[in-house]
Design a protein around this motif. Sequence first.
Motif, mmCIF file in Angstrom:
data_model
loop_
_atom_site.group_PDB
_atom_site.id
_atom_site.type_symbol
_atom_site.label_atom_id
_atom_site.label_comp_id
_atom_site.label_asym_id
_atom_site.label_seq_id
_atom_site.Cartn_x
_atom_site.Cartn_y
_atom_site.Cartn_z
ATOM 1 N N HIS A 1 0.779 33.339 28.069
ATOM 2 C CA HIS A 1 0.582 34.227 26.984
ATOM 3 C C HIS A 1 0.227 35.908 27.669
ATOM 4 O O HIS A 1 0.807 36.813 27.078
ATOM 5 N N VAL B 1 -3.992 28.213 19.132
ATOM 6 C CA VAL B 1 -4.098 29.526 19.218
ATOM 7 C C VAL B 1 -4.534 30.309 17.817
ATOM 8 O O VAL B 1 -4.176 29.712 16.763
ATOM 9 N N LEU C 1 -4.418 21.974 21.647
ATOM 10 C CA LEU C 1 -4.669 23.390 22.128
ATOM 11 C C LEU C 1 -3.911 24.020 20.915
ATOM 12 O O LEU C 1 -2.922 24.195 20.652
ATOM 13 N N ALA D 1 -6.595 30.552 22.182
ATOM 14 C CA ALA D 1 -5.762 29.526 22.516
ATOM 15 C C ALA D 1 -6.962 28.435 22.808
ATOM 16 O O ALA D 1 -7.650 28.298 23.717
ATOM 17 N N HIS E 1 4.037 30.308 20.563
ATOM 18 C CA HIS E 1 4.192 28.994 21.155
ATOM 19 C C HIS E 1 5.338 28.273 20.970
ATOM 20 O O HIS E 1 6.277 28.604 20.002
ATOM 21 N N HIS F 1 -0.718 27.844 30.765
ATOM 22 C CA HIS F 1 -0.421 28.107 29.240
ATOM 23 C C HIS F 1 -0.924 29.490 29.047
ATOM 24 O O HIS F 1 -0.405 30.322 28.535
HETATM 25 ZN ZN LIG Z 1 -1.602 29.081 23.417
#
Ligand SMILES: [Zn+2]
Length: 277
Positions: A226, A31, A29, A22, A233, A222
Amino acid sequence: MRKELKRRLQSQPALFFIILIACTALLTLFVQAYFPALSLEQSPVTVSERSHEALSPPQAHPLPSSLAQWQNSEDQGDYFSEISPTEFGYLVWSQFPVKLFVEPLENAPDPDRAHLWIDAVIQAVQEWNAYLPLEQVDSSEAANITIWRTVPPIEGFNRSADAAEGTDQAGDTRLPRIRSAETRYELFVDRPANAPTTLSHRFTIQLSPNQTADYIKATARHELGHALGIWGHSLVETDALYFSQVRNPPPISDRDMNTLKRIYEQPTQIGWEILAG
Ligand SMILES: [Zn+2]
């Protein structure tokens, strides 16, 4: 049965070592999923050659009461369709409290910044603790989730363009980016001395201290999302799991919670006993 399990584990090493990266660059941002070429035998815990074992069929775990009490807000919806299960099911925790290790102050080269980082991370932990029981532990070995005060390596950047989620707008550039966080998991066979052998997982979060306190907290919120099971997302910027960093980071939203609860209601093989064959 042993051969069946062994073959599945060996034929899908990627699923044991999928790594989600991420990333927060200056504005973004994102991933990335990538698959280091690790074999099962290189993992800290392996399936024994001599065991006769098989995975349990997928089943949903009982919800922790704090999550069961969450009332779905029908108007808000969710982004469950954006969440990726592993071959063995969704990445839910089933033993509570989930144990977290937050890198302590000791030996920090910049104690003021380290303090700021620790405070921000713990605030994010407390936010999620309202919905899933979390406990801070002093030993990284004893933790289910470890959070490290480090700048993630740039190396991971070009490994993939986030094919699993299709949200990485920067995947086609060759330039390395400064990233603020990297979150990855591994699946392993847990063999505690006095409890059943289970298919387990653990998460590692690397979270840069080189951000403002607000962004450290937002990034921690955030990444913890995860690590608590939201492996994907949101496409809505008012959700904590929105794929991109925003100017005014939102708190955990109803949609985040609706999504988390749906994930925990799904059948999975993770966290269940590995049966003797
Ligand atoms: Zn993320």
